[in-house]
Design a protein around this motif. Structure first.
Motif, short mmCIF file in Angstrom:
data_model
loop_
_atom_site.label_atom_id
_atom_site.label_comp_id
_atom_site.label_asym_id
_atom_site.label_seq_id
_atom_site.Cartn_x
_atom_site.Cartn_y
_atom_site.Cartn_z
N ASP A 58 0.84 -1.21 0.00
CA ASP A 58 0.00 0.00 0.00
C ASP A 58 0.87 1.25 0.00
O ASP A 58 0.58 2.23 -0.70
CB ASP A 58 -0.93 0.03 1.23
CG ASP A 58 -1.97 -1.08 1.15
OD1 ASP A 58 -2.23 -1.56 0.04
OD2 ASP A 58 -2.50 -1.47 2.21
N ALA A 62 1.11 4.18 -2.86
CA ALA A 62 0.90 5.61 -2.57
C ALA A 62 2.12 6.42 -3.02
O ALA A 62 1.99 7.51 -3.60
CB ALA A 62 0.66 5.80 -1.08
N ASP A 66 2.38 9.21 -6.51
CA ASP A 66 2.68 10.64 -6.35
C ASP A 66 3.75 11.07 -7.36
O ASP A 66 4.75 11.68 -7.00
CB ASP A 66 3.14 10.86 -4.89
CG ASP A 66 3.41 12.32 -4.60
OD1 ASP A 66 2.81 13.18 -5.27
OD2 ASP A 66 4.24 12.60 -3.71
#
Ligand SMILES: NC(=O)c1ccc[n+]([C@@H]2O[C@H](COP(=O)([O-])OP(=O)(O)OC[C@H]3O[C@@H](n4cnc5c(N)ncnc54)[C@H](O)[C@@H]3O)[C@@H](O)[C@H]2O)c1
Length: 330
Positions: A58, A62, A66
């Motif tokens: 996870d 993330a 970005d």
């Protein structure tokens, strides 16, 4: 627009030097590191630090989401040959498994360029020197095998998804930031130059020399010590090369130095004698490992600037003398 890079393992020895160079060149840098062997002090203030591990899918998702990323540099790994022979599965899970997770996240988030810290340990017991890229790949350790697995995954990621990669097979990374900001501090330390320096500075009683009956000029093992600033330079040069396709390069100076030559170089630089103890060979240690870097020189113009062992050792000694306990407090 400012270039932006993700550096896994950017708190470690080689990765921190690349981060410093990227920041010096005005790029933005995100470091992803779980500090299993890295140091907070090695992450220079200009970098953004994300503390966490590659096993956390996870978190990876993330971080990669970005973007955009100009490239991902993948240094994070376990890299103790002996440990890998006691617990090979740890290396396949940590290096190969986490490598797969990272490559997958890169593909899903549209990363176009990936640079892997690979290793001379791919070559096991080579029969020819210096070693070119077409030498047979026969890893002599689970560590070397785990890096080969990542190289193979990258071949597929290019073939199927067009992720371009450079696998940089470092021989022995050595030395420290010539500006004195960063150095080498592995715990446990297994690399020869810092061990010799610590023996010279009285931080360890003796230097154990593993094997004095190899078929080398003085009987001790010969390795190719490539300065960490030259490795950093290679990482940046290969980015341009990736426009043509994926690459794998052996990275060294093309010159080998024996254990005793390293000892003498440290003695010259430090003005102190190094106490030695000769012990038996370590299982699987090849007598000689020297790189041919003809391919990366021909294709990118890379050449090591540090070609004299004394100059490499001097930068390592300078940092260690200024930081007798390494990073932080022991
Ligand atoms: N130092 C050498 O001579 C040499 C030679 C050949 C290849 N290499 C390769 O170069 C790379 C860097 O080597 P180094 O000497 O700088 O090692 P290092 O141990 O100093 O750095 C590795 C960094 O990765 C981090 N890390 C490890 N596992 C992680 C994980 N699961 N998640 C997040 N962070 C993690 C560590 O905390 C550390 O900061 C490694 O991949 C190593 O295999 C090094």
């Amino acid at each position: 627009m400012k270039q932006r890079f993700l550096v896994t393992g950017g708190a470690g020895y080689v990765g921190s030097h690349l981060v410093a160079e990227l920041l010096d060149r005005g790029a933005a840098c995100v470091v992803l590191d779980n500090f299993c062997t890295g140091h907070h002090e090695a992450v220079l203030p200009g970098a953004r630090l994300i503390e966490g591990g590659l096993a956390d899918a996870d978190l990876l998702d993330a971080v990669l989401a970005d973007g955009p990323w100009d490239a991902v540099f993948h240094f994070a790994a376990r890299s103790l040959v002996g440990e890998s022979m006691r617990d090979p599965m740890l290396y396949f899970i940590e290096n190969a498994g986490n490598g797969a997770r990272l490559i997958d996240a890169c593909v899903r988030h549209g990363v176009r360029r990936f640079v892997l810290s690979s290793t001379a340990a791919l070559f096991g017991r080579p029969s020819t020197e210096p070693l070119a890229e077409d030498a047979p790949i026969e890893p002599g350790s689970a560590y070397g095998e785990s890096k080969h697995m990542i190289e193979r995954m990258l071949t597929w990621a290019d073939r199927v998804h067009g992720l371009r990669s450079a696998c940089l097979r470092y021989f022995n990374a050595a030395g420290a930031d010539p500006g004195g900001r960063l150095g080498e501090d592995h715990r446990p330390e297994t690399h020869l130059i810092p061990l010799v320096i610590d023996a010279a500075l009285g931080r360890r009683d003796t230097l154990e020399v593993f094997g004095d009956d190899f078929a080398t000029p003085d009987g001790t093992a010969v390795r190719d010590y490539v300065h960490v600033a030259d490795l950093t330079d290679a990482h940046l040069r290969v980015l341009g090369q990736l426009e043509q396709g994926s690459v794998a390069y052996n990275l060294g100076t093309g010159r080998g130095h024996s254990v005793l030559e390293v000892v003498r170089a440290v003695e010259r630089a430090g003005g102190r004698r190094v106490p030695l103890r000769h012990v038996g060979r370590r299982p699987g240690d090849p007598p000689m490992l020297v790189a041919s870097s003809a391919r990366i020189t021909a294709e990118t113009g890379w050449r090591p600037r540090f070609t004299v062992l004394d100059d490499i050792v001097a930068t390592a000694l300078q940092w260690r003398e200024a930081h007798p306990a390494g990073y932080g407090i022991l």
